[in-house]
Design an enzyme around this catalytic site. Structure first.
Site, PDB file in Angstrom:
ATOM      1  N   ASN A   9       0.878  -1.176   0.000  1.00 32.58           N
ATOM      2  CA  ASN A   9       0.000   0.000   0.000  1.00 32.58           C
ATOM      3  C   ASN A   9       0.909   1.218   0.000  1.00 32.58           C
ATOM      4  O   ASN A   9       1.518   1.538   1.016  1.00 32.58           O
ATOM      5  CB  ASN A   9      -0.873  -0.055   1.262  1.00 32.58           C
ATOM      6  CG  ASN A   9      -1.678   1.206   1.476  1.00 32.58           C
ATOM      7  OD1 ASN A   9      -1.764   2.059   0.597  1.00 32.58           O
ATOM      8  ND2 ASN A   9      -2.258   1.339   2.665  1.00 32.58           N
ATOM      9  N   LYS A  11       0.211   4.295  -0.248  1.00 30.35           N
ATOM     10  CA  LYS A  11      -0.373   5.495   0.365  1.00 30.35           C
ATOM     11  C   LYS A  11      -0.132   6.705  -0.541  1.00 30.35           C
ATOM     12  O   LYS A  11      -0.165   6.549  -1.769  1.00 30.35           O
ATOM     13  CB  LYS A  11       0.158   5.674   1.790  1.00 30.35           C
ATOM     14  CG  LYS A  11      -0.078   4.400   2.623  1.00 30.35           C
ATOM     15  CD  LYS A  11       0.177   4.568   4.095  1.00 30.35           C
ATOM     16  CE  LYS A  11      -0.089   3.250   4.806  1.00 30.35           C
ATOM     17  NZ  LYS A  11       0.118   3.325   6.246  1.00 30.35           N
ATOM     18  N   HIS A  95      -9.310   0.970   5.306  1.00 32.21           N
ATOM     19  CA  HIS A  95      -8.003   1.174   5.945  1.00 32.21           C
ATOM     20  C   HIS A  95      -8.165   2.111   7.147  1.00 32.21           C
ATOM     21  O   HIS A  95      -8.991   3.034   7.110  1.00 32.21           O
ATOM     22  CB  HIS A  95      -7.012   1.765   4.932  1.00 32.21           C
ATOM     23  CG  HIS A  95      -5.609   1.784   5.453  1.00 32.21           C
ATOM     24  ND1 HIS A  95      -5.151   2.777   6.279  1.00 32.21           N
ATOM     25  CD2 HIS A  95      -4.600   0.898   5.307  1.00 32.21           C
ATOM     26  CE1 HIS A  95      -3.890   2.507   6.610  1.00 32.21           C
ATOM     27  NE2 HIS A  95      -3.534   1.374   6.032  1.00 32.21           N
ATOM     28  N   GLU A  97      -6.549   4.543   8.144  1.00 30.20           N
ATOM     29  CA  GLU A  97      -6.397   5.981   7.860  1.00 30.20           C
ATOM     30  C   GLU A  97      -7.690   6.544   7.274  1.00 30.20           C
ATOM     31  O   GLU A  97      -8.054   7.689   7.528  1.00 30.20           O
ATOM     32  CB  GLU A  97      -5.194   6.203   6.921  1.00 30.20           C
ATOM     33  CG  GLU A  97      -3.884   6.027   7.687  1.00 30.20           C
ATOM     34  CD  GLU A  97      -2.725   5.497   6.872  1.00 30.20           C
ATOM     35  OE1 GLU A  97      -2.746   5.583   5.641  1.00 30.20           O
ATOM     36  OE2 GLU A  97      -1.772   4.977   7.491  1.00 30.20           O
ATOM     37  N   GLU A 167      -4.876  -5.041  10.907  1.00 26.59           N
ATOM     38  CA  GLU A 167      -3.855  -4.009  11.082  1.00 26.59           C
ATOM     39  C   GLU A 167      -4.108  -3.260  12.386  1.00 26.59           C
ATOM     40  O   GLU A 167      -4.920  -2.320  12.417  1.00 26.59           O
ATOM     41  CB  GLU A 167      -3.912  -3.021   9.915  1.00 26.59           C
ATOM     42  CG  GLU A 167      -3.662  -3.649   8.569  1.00 26.59           C
ATOM     43  CD  GLU A 167      -3.176  -2.617   7.561  1.00 26.59           C
ATOM     44  OE1 GLU A 167      -2.084  -2.810   7.016  1.00 26.59           O
ATOM     45  OE2 GLU A 167      -3.868  -1.620   7.342  1.00 26.59           O
ATOM     46  N   GLY A 173       3.029   2.240  10.759  1.00 26.10           N
ATOM     47  CA  GLY A 173       3.974   3.329  10.551  1.00 26.10           C
ATOM     48  C   GLY A 173       4.723   3.742  11.802  1.00 26.10           C
ATOM     49  O   GLY A 173       5.411   4.760  11.825  1.00 26.10           O
ATOM     50  N   SER A 213       3.954  -2.151  10.252  1.00 27.79           N
ATOM     51  CA  SER A 213       5.422  -2.205  10.374  1.00 27.79           C
ATOM     52  C   SER A 213       6.017  -3.555   9.955  1.00 27.79           C
ATOM     53  O   SER A 213       6.989  -4.006  10.545  1.00 27.79           O
ATOM     54  CB  SER A 213       5.853  -1.817  11.788  1.00 27.79           C
ATOM     55  OG  SER A 213       5.421  -0.493  12.092  1.00 27.79           O
TER      56      SER A 213
HETATM   57  P1  PGA Z   1       3.177   0.259   7.628  1.00 28.66           P
HETATM   58  O1  PGA Z   1       1.671   0.469   7.075  1.00 28.66           O
HETATM   59  O2  PGA Z   1       3.691  -1.007   7.006  1.00 28.66           O
HETATM   60  O3  PGA Z   1       3.910   1.484   7.146  1.00 28.66           O
HETATM   61  O4  PGA Z   1       3.096   0.173   9.103  1.00 28.66           O
HETATM   62  C1  PGA Z   1       0.787  -0.617   6.937  1.00 28.66           C
HETATM   63  C2  PGA Z   1      -0.522  -0.141   6.382  1.00 28.66           C
HETATM   64  O5  PGA Z   1      -0.996   0.942   6.761  1.00 28.66           O
HETATM   65  O6  PGA Z   1      -1.150  -0.832   5.544  1.00 28.66           O
END
Ligand code: PGA
Length: 252
Positions: A9, A11, A95, A97, A167, A173, A213
């Site tokens: 992803n 983003k 997601h 976010e 997640e 992140g 992560s």
């Molecule tokens: P990350 O994000 O691997 O940067 O922690 C995962 C995600 O939001 O799908």
């Protein structure tokens, strides 16, 4: 038999030229690798250039979001018809976010899931708790509510086109990963809910990715867990070497 599914992803990163260069390099490294399904989800504006080079590579083309409507007065939204036209295979929905920054709730996400299935997309449906919810012992309640809401009125037959991504929001992140045991426990719980909502064979067959992560250094131990069938990768999917390292975890 569940097939491992590793999805990147990107983003809000990757200009069109960067996206196509990434895919060409990754495809070169993958060759005819077939141990896992691999997907990248560029931002909308880079999907056309990604689509130009992804054909024939075996890599799936993802989108990070999709409108809950097909057309009309929806300023700033992107229709499933538009994504279909570009050759998108999979849409990521729900997601954290989108849930947390843009206020998407389970009913809204469910409308998108249904519309995506109607247009023949695969769906990655994301679920996961915040740190506050984890610390107050609400992991299972939150995950169950998000699954039940997101899958409302989805048939068992359609479930074959859905991957669940667990997640935990506090691991996205942040560099903090759930321990493989913690993640596996939640994945097992997700299977229990799928069993309750559908059947034991549906629970056995559904592919559940872990996200938060994930990097080359921890992918092997996460993927070794019985209920972890893949990864949804943010930061570490932005460099070919680290994304390939995650895909190629068995040899890492
Ligand atoms: P990350 O994000 O691997 O940067 O922690 C995962 C995600 O939001 O799908």
């Amino acid at each position: 038999m569940r097939k491992t599914f590793i999805a990147g992803n990107w983003k809000m990163n990757m200009l069109p030229a960067e996206a196509s260069a990434f895919i060409e390099e990754l495809a070169g490294k993958l060759g005819n690798y077939s141990d896992a399904r691999v997907m990248v989800a560029p931002p909308f504006t880079s999907i056309p250039s990604a689509a130009d080079v992804i054909k024939g590579t075996g890599i799936l083309l993802g989108a990070q979001n999709m409108s809950d409507e097909e057309a009309g007065a929806h300023t700033g939204e992107v229709s499933p018809l538009m994504l279909k036209d570009l050759g998108v295979d999979v849409v990521i929905l729900g997601h954290s976010e989108r849930r947390m920054i843009y206020g998407e709730n389970d009913a809204f996400i469910n409308r998108k899931v249904k519309l995506a299935l109607k247009h023949g997309f695969e769906v990655i449906l994301c679920v996961g708790e915040t740190l506050e919810e984890r610390e107050s012992g609400k992991v299972e309640a939150v995950v169950e509510e998000q699954l039940t809401g997101g899958l409302n009125e989805i048939s068992e037959e359609s479930l074959a086109s859905i991957t669940i991504a667990y997640e935990p929001v506090w691991a996205i992140g942040t560099g903090k990963t759930a321990t493989p045991e913690d993640a596996d426990n939640v994945h097992a719980f997700i299977r229990k809910i799928i069993d309750k909502l559908y059947s034991s064979s549906a629970a056995e067959e559904i592919v559940i990715q872990y996200g938060g992560s994930v990097k080359p250094e921890n992918s092997a131990e996460l993927m070794a867990k019985e209920n972890i069938d893949g990864a949804l990768v943010g930061g570490a999917s932005l460099k070919v070497d680290s994304f390939f390292g995650i895909i190629n975890y068995a040899k890492a």
